[in-house]
Motif scaffolding. Structure first.
Motif, mmCIF file in Angstrom:
data_model
loop_
_atom_site.group_PDB
_atom_site.id
_atom_site.type_symbol
_atom_site.label_atom_id
_atom_site.label_comp_id
_atom_site.label_asym_id
_atom_site.label_seq_id
_atom_site.Cartn_x
_atom_site.Cartn_y
_atom_site.Cartn_z
ATOM 1 N N ARG A 225 19.168 -48.482 50.265
ATOM 2 C CA ARG A 225 19.621 -49.489 51.244
ATOM 3 C C ARG A 225 19.944 -50.802 50.535
ATOM 4 N N THR B 216 23.332 -50.195 48.644
ATOM 5 C CA THR B 216 24.561 -50.266 49.450
ATOM 6 C C THR B 216 24.812 -51.687 49.935
ATOM 7 N N SER B 217 23.750 -52.436 50.168
ATOM 8 C CA SER B 217 23.903 -53.839 50.563
ATOM 9 C C SER B 217 24.508 -54.653 49.420
ATOM 10 N N GLN C 154 28.077 -53.910 49.265
ATOM 11 C CA GLN C 154 28.760 -54.589 50.366
ATOM 12 C C GLN C 154 29.029 -56.047 49.988
ATOM 13 N N ARG D 251 27.904 -49.530 55.603
ATOM 14 C CA ARG D 251 27.259 -49.051 54.382
ATOM 15 C C ARG D 251 26.798 -47.626 54.641
ATOM 16 N N HIS E 276 23.392 -47.264 56.758
ATOM 17 C CA HIS E 276 22.384 -48.301 56.508
ATOM 18 C C HIS E 276 22.732 -49.523 57.351
ATOM 19 N N ASP F 128 18.290 -55.792 54.413
ATOM 20 C CA ASP F 128 18.623 -55.225 53.107
ATOM 21 C C ASP F 128 19.321 -56.243 52.211
ATOM 22 N N TRP F 129 20.235 -57.052 52.769
ATOM 23 C CA TRP F 129 20.959 -58.039 51.960
ATOM 24 C C TRP F 129 20.024 -59.124 51.443
#
Length: 192
Positions: A133, A136-137, A140, A148, A164, A169-170
């Motif tokens: 997660r 993928t963040s 992104q 994601r 996700h 997550d970011w």
């Protein structure tokens, strides 16, 4: 800005200066855990799966040339692509990118349009992990997209797609990236 990537060293450079990659940042923060029983063989299989799926997406895959260890995951990817059909449109395949604000780089497996929406699509030949997660963040943050996705390819030819969505997550990745830069500036990271 000139971004280069040396796959042999897994090293990114922006304008000649070494910059951390997504995987390096996640590992340094302790977010990625090597699953019990994972070996160099498993890591090698992942690389072969990525190579085979990239060739498939470029319409250049000779299926008979795929390493037997990766055939099941390769078959799973082909099944996914056939099932998804027009829902997935490949825009980029493993294109290195750089985030100037946070000073990190990475190579998302795929930049796609999923059902008409821009998305990051990560391919995984192992089990889902929480670190995926954050990964993928991070990707992104390299590509302007709203979705994601993680595609889990099983050695038995089956697949599962995970979206996700956790907004935390970011900030978790940003904190890991900030920590990496702090540790690097103060000599607190292991030398590669």
């Amino acid at each position: 800005m000139a971004l280069t990537f040396d796959p042999a060293k897994h090293e990114y450079r922006c304008d000649g200066a070494v910059v951390p990659g997504v995987t390096e940042i996640i590992r340094a923060a302790g977010l990625a855990i090597v699953p019990p029983g994972a070996t160099d063989w498993h890591m090698g299989r992942g690389r072969v799966v990525h190579e085979a799926t990239a060739l498939y997406d470029k319409n250049d895959l000779d299926e008979s040339s795929v390493d037997p260890a990766a055939r099941g995951c390769g078959a799973a990817y082909i099944a996914f692509r056939k099932t998804a059909g027009a829902d997935v449109e490949i825009k980029e395949i493993e294109t290195p990118r750089y985030n100037r604000e946070l000073r990190y780089a990475g190579t998302p497996d795929r930049y796609v349009k999923w059902r008409g929406q821009p998305a990051v699509l990560e391919l995984k030949s192992g089990a889902p992990e929480v670190a995926h997660r954050a990964q993928t963040s991070a990707y992104q943050g390299l590509i302007t997209c709203g979705l994601r996705l993680a595609l889990y390819l099983k050695s038995d030819g089956h697949w599962s797609l995970e979206t996700h969505k956790d907004p935390n997550d970011w900030p978790i990745f940003v904190a890991a990236c900030s920590l990496w830069h702090f540790r690097h500036a103060h000599g607190l990271l292991e030398v590669r």
